[in-house]
Design a protein around this motif. Sequence first.
Motif, mmCIF file in Angstrom:
data_model
loop_
_atom_site.group_PDB
_atom_site.id
_atom_site.type_symbol
_atom_site.label_atom_id
_atom_site.label_comp_id
_atom_site.label_asym_id
_atom_site.label_seq_id
_atom_site.Cartn_x
_atom_site.Cartn_y
_atom_site.Cartn_z
ATOM 1 N N PHE A 131 0.864 -1.011 0.069
ATOM 2 C CA PHE A 131 0.240 -0.051 0.211
ATOM 3 C C PHE A 131 0.781 1.370 0.097
ATOM 4 O O PHE A 131 2.044 1.264 0.480
ATOM 5 N N SER A 132 0.363 2.217 -0.447
ATOM 6 C CA SER A 132 1.201 3.548 -0.293
ATOM 7 C C SER A 132 0.504 4.289 1.133
ATOM 8 O O SER A 132 1.074 4.315 2.090
ATOM 9 N N ASP A 133 -0.802 4.793 0.873
ATOM 10 C CA ASP A 133 -1.137 5.455 2.164
ATOM 11 C C ASP A 133 -2.430 5.181 2.712
ATOM 12 O O ASP A 133 -3.193 5.649 3.662
ATOM 13 N N ALA A 134 -3.121 4.015 2.199
ATOM 14 C CA ALA A 134 -4.175 3.583 2.648
ATOM 15 C C ALA A 134 -4.353 3.109 3.995
ATOM 16 O O ALA A 134 -5.422 3.166 4.841
ATOM 17 N N LEU A 135 -3.094 2.554 4.493
ATOM 18 C CA LEU A 135 -2.953 1.789 5.698
ATOM 19 C C LEU A 135 -1.766 2.621 6.512
ATOM 20 O O LEU A 135 -0.765 2.964 5.749
ATOM 21 N N THR A 136 -1.629 2.785 7.748
ATOM 22 C CA THR A 136 -0.704 2.985 8.300
ATOM 23 C C THR A 136 -0.611 2.101 9.749
ATOM 24 O O THR A 136 -1.455 1.337 9.984
ATOM 25 N N THR A 137 0.335 2.579 10.860
ATOM 26 C CA THR A 137 0.272 1.877 11.954
ATOM 27 C C THR A 137 0.198 2.716 13.060
ATOM 28 O O THR A 137 0.664 3.933 13.000
ATOM 29 N N LEU A 138 -0.524 2.381 14.172
ATOM 30 C CA LEU A 138 -0.478 3.181 15.376
ATOM 31 C C LEU A 138 -0.467 1.925 16.558
ATOM 32 O O LEU A 138 -1.256 0.965 16.687
ATOM 33 N N GLY A 139 0.568 2.141 17.373
ATOM 34 C CA GLY A 139 0.839 1.139 18.429
ATOM 35 C C GLY A 139 1.009 -0.127 17.881
ATOM 36 O O GLY A 139 0.700 -1.172 18.639
ATOM 37 N N GLY A 140 1.589 -0.451 16.706
ATOM 38 C CA GLY A 140 2.050 -1.437 16.106
ATOM 39 C C GLY A 140 0.775 -2.402 15.596
ATOM 40 O O GLY A 140 0.970 -3.396 15.125
#
Length: 174
Positions: A131-140
């Motif tokens: 993915f480019s930017d559809a997903l990210t991580t927060l707290g793993g």
Amino acid sequence: GAVPHPDWEPGGNGDNMVTSTFVESRGEKAVLDPLAPPEDAIHVWERLDANPPTMAVVLKPEHVRSVDRFVERYDCRAFGPDVFNRDDIPDTELELVLPGFQLPGGLLALYDGRGRNETPLWLPEQNTIVFSDALTTLGGELQVWGTPWHAERALPALRALLDLPFEQVIISHG
């Protein structure tokens, strides 16, 4: 590899590191969302020069930032969207990638439900979704970026991707 985001400013939102992915598949070597390392990152350029990409694939209009540099240096094919920000249009004419298209090397363009804002890729040989930017991580944990059409389009499209036999997900932020 990860490099500092070219537009990041201290005090801004998010992490300043972004990734660009290199993958080999069925004889093709692709750099995904190419982001050129600094010229003094000689070890990175030497690794790329020793195994040059045969194609550069832009997954999101805002990520055309280094595609021209890779095409110039490696004389590789370039793929990506046909819609760009008016002040960030590549000189290279990109071969269009839309959901459902299969690129050289068997890479498959996916639908993420966010219109033409991003086209993730399925890498079948690696059992990986990029993915480019559809997903990210927060707290793993993987998180989905919010959109105005989140519940009606983005989440159903992303849930459909769970049917792919993936073992890992690569994202550009987080």
